[in-house]
Design a protein around this motif. Sequence first.
Motif, PDB file in Angstrom:
ATOM      1  N   ASN A 168       0.909  -1.582  -0.242  1.00 56.60           N
ATOM      2  CA  ASN A 168      -0.344   0.374   0.137  1.00 56.60           C
ATOM      3  C   ASN A 168       0.958   0.848   0.457  1.00 56.60           C
ATOM      4  O   ASN A 168       0.410   2.848   0.210  1.00 56.60           O
ATOM      5  N   GLN A 177       7.686   3.422  -2.860  1.00 54.09           N
ATOM      6  CA  GLN A 177       8.636   4.666  -3.237  1.00 54.09           C
ATOM      7  C   GLN A 177       9.708   4.900  -3.741  1.00 54.09           C
ATOM      8  O   GLN A 177      10.331   3.455  -3.761  1.00 54.09           O
ATOM      9  N   PHE A 212      13.728   6.334  -4.731  1.00 53.87           N
ATOM     10  CA  PHE A 212      14.218   7.267  -4.125  1.00 53.87           C
ATOM     11  C   PHE A 212      15.694   6.843  -5.136  1.00 53.87           C
ATOM     12  O   PHE A 212      15.941   6.193  -5.562  1.00 53.87           O
ATOM     13  N   LEU A 261      19.575  11.012   0.203  1.00 52.54           N
ATOM     14  CA  LEU A 261      18.412  10.223  -0.459  1.00 52.54           C
ATOM     15  C   LEU A 261      17.225  11.483  -1.099  1.00 52.54           C
ATOM     16  O   LEU A 261      16.501  11.969  -0.222  1.00 52.54           O
ATOM     17  N   ASN A 263      13.346  12.056  -2.980  1.00 50.77           N
ATOM     18  CA  ASN A 263      12.075  10.619  -2.866  1.00 50.77           C
ATOM     19  C   ASN A 263      11.697  10.958  -4.484  1.00 50.77           C
ATOM     20  O   ASN A 263      11.951  13.113  -4.681  1.00 50.77           O
ATOM     21  N   TYR A 315       6.018   9.156  -5.124  1.00 50.61           N
ATOM     22  CA  TYR A 315       5.264   8.646  -4.422  1.00 50.61           C
ATOM     23  C   TYR A 315       4.650   7.613  -4.895  1.00 50.61           C
ATOM     24  O   TYR A 315       3.618   7.964  -5.196  1.00 50.61           O
ATOM     25  N   PHE A 361      17.090   3.418  -5.223  1.00 47.72           N
ATOM     26  CA  PHE A 361      16.103   2.547  -4.673  1.00 47.72           C
ATOM     27  C   PHE A 361      14.481   2.293  -4.590  1.00 47.72           C
ATOM     28  O   PHE A 361      13.984   3.247  -4.622  1.00 47.72           O
ATOM     29  N   ASN A 365       2.658  -0.228   7.636  1.00 49.48           N
ATOM     30  CA  ASN A 365       2.042   0.725   6.767  1.00 49.48           C
ATOM     31  C   ASN A 365       3.234   1.310   6.797  1.00 49.48           C
ATOM     32  O   ASN A 365       3.261   1.781   6.135  1.00 49.48           O
ATOM     33  N   TYR A 366       3.707   1.557   7.762  1.00 46.43           N
ATOM     34  CA  TYR A 366       4.650   2.050   7.977  1.00 46.43           C
ATOM     35  C   TYR A 366       6.419   2.102   7.757  1.00 46.43           C
ATOM     36  O   TYR A 366       7.473   2.931   7.409  1.00 46.43           O
ATOM     37  N   LYS A 367       6.218   0.715   8.746  1.00 45.84           N
ATOM     38  CA  LYS A 367       7.392  -0.130   8.439  1.00 45.84           C
ATOM     39  C   LYS A 367       8.650   0.027   6.178  1.00 45.84           C
ATOM     40  O   LYS A 367       7.592  -0.819   5.756  1.00 45.84           O
ATOM     41  N   LEU A 368       9.269   0.819   5.967  1.00 47.87           N
ATOM     42  CA  LEU A 368       9.793   1.218   3.897  1.00 47.87           C
ATOM     43  C   LEU A 368      10.602   0.090   3.814  1.00 47.87           C
ATOM     44  O   LEU A 368      11.530  -0.401   4.887  1.00 47.87           O
ATOM     45  N   PHE A 428      13.023  -1.524   1.875  1.00 47.29           N
ATOM     46  CA  PHE A 428      14.740  -1.061   1.201  1.00 47.29           C
ATOM     47  C   PHE A 428      14.861  -2.569  -0.056  1.00 47.29           C
ATOM     48  O   PHE A 428      14.753  -3.517   0.442  1.00 47.29           O
TER      49      PHE A 428
END
Lengths: 113, 112
Positions: free
Chosen positions: B30, B33, B35, B43, B45, B48, B86, B97-100, B102
């Motif tokens: 969900n 992103q 980078f 880094l 962005n 999104y 990345f 939902n909070y932990k990206l 890579f």
Amino acid sequence: DAGVTQSPTHLIKTRGQQVTLRCSPKSGHDTVSWYQQALGQGPQFIFQYYEEEERQRGNFPDRFSGHQFPNYSSELNVNALLLGDSALYLCASSRTVSFSPLHFGNGTRLTVT
Amino acid sequence: GIQVEQSPPDLILQEGANSTLRCNFSDSVNNLQWFHQNPWGQLINLFYIPSGTKQNGRLSATTVATERYSLLYISSSQTTDSGVYFCAVAGGSGGSNYKLTFGKGTLLTVNP
């Protein structure tokens, strides 16, 4: 509009010492995440802070702890430093009201000798 | 946890060439992103883009969430495009939902 600011930019510590890294989020952002990036690797999630509480944590030991202040700024503390803790530590901020893009600071390069 | 694979790992281009970078992920997401990490470690962005297509100047990205991949297109590359790209995702079955998470990145070198 100031972006994400981190301090210090570089730091050299000895094994067993403790270190504190600081981060100020981008204006308008209320959520701060910390990442560790080893050389040649992608960033790894350490934890995220929102409303002064740790909301989510990655696979890092309890030696890694953090704090978020009422002004949304944040600190990352690492105790009992190991050589393997040498890395670039990145702070990222975002708005929590929606899945908003992450904005990263320039990082703190930590070297443990 | 969710796995992210990026390809190719390395890419060398002449200035002016076009390129496509790919990101495959192992579960529904969900949050996705892209980078760019410049040679000084900063880094930035780029997009999104959990689904659909977006364009920003010479860069565009497409995510096909149902097929679990995303593409980053760079047209008319410039030397300043050099660096590591990345892909990062969050979500997955029972995931956060909070932990990206890579990928390992694609190292792009654009030669003059």
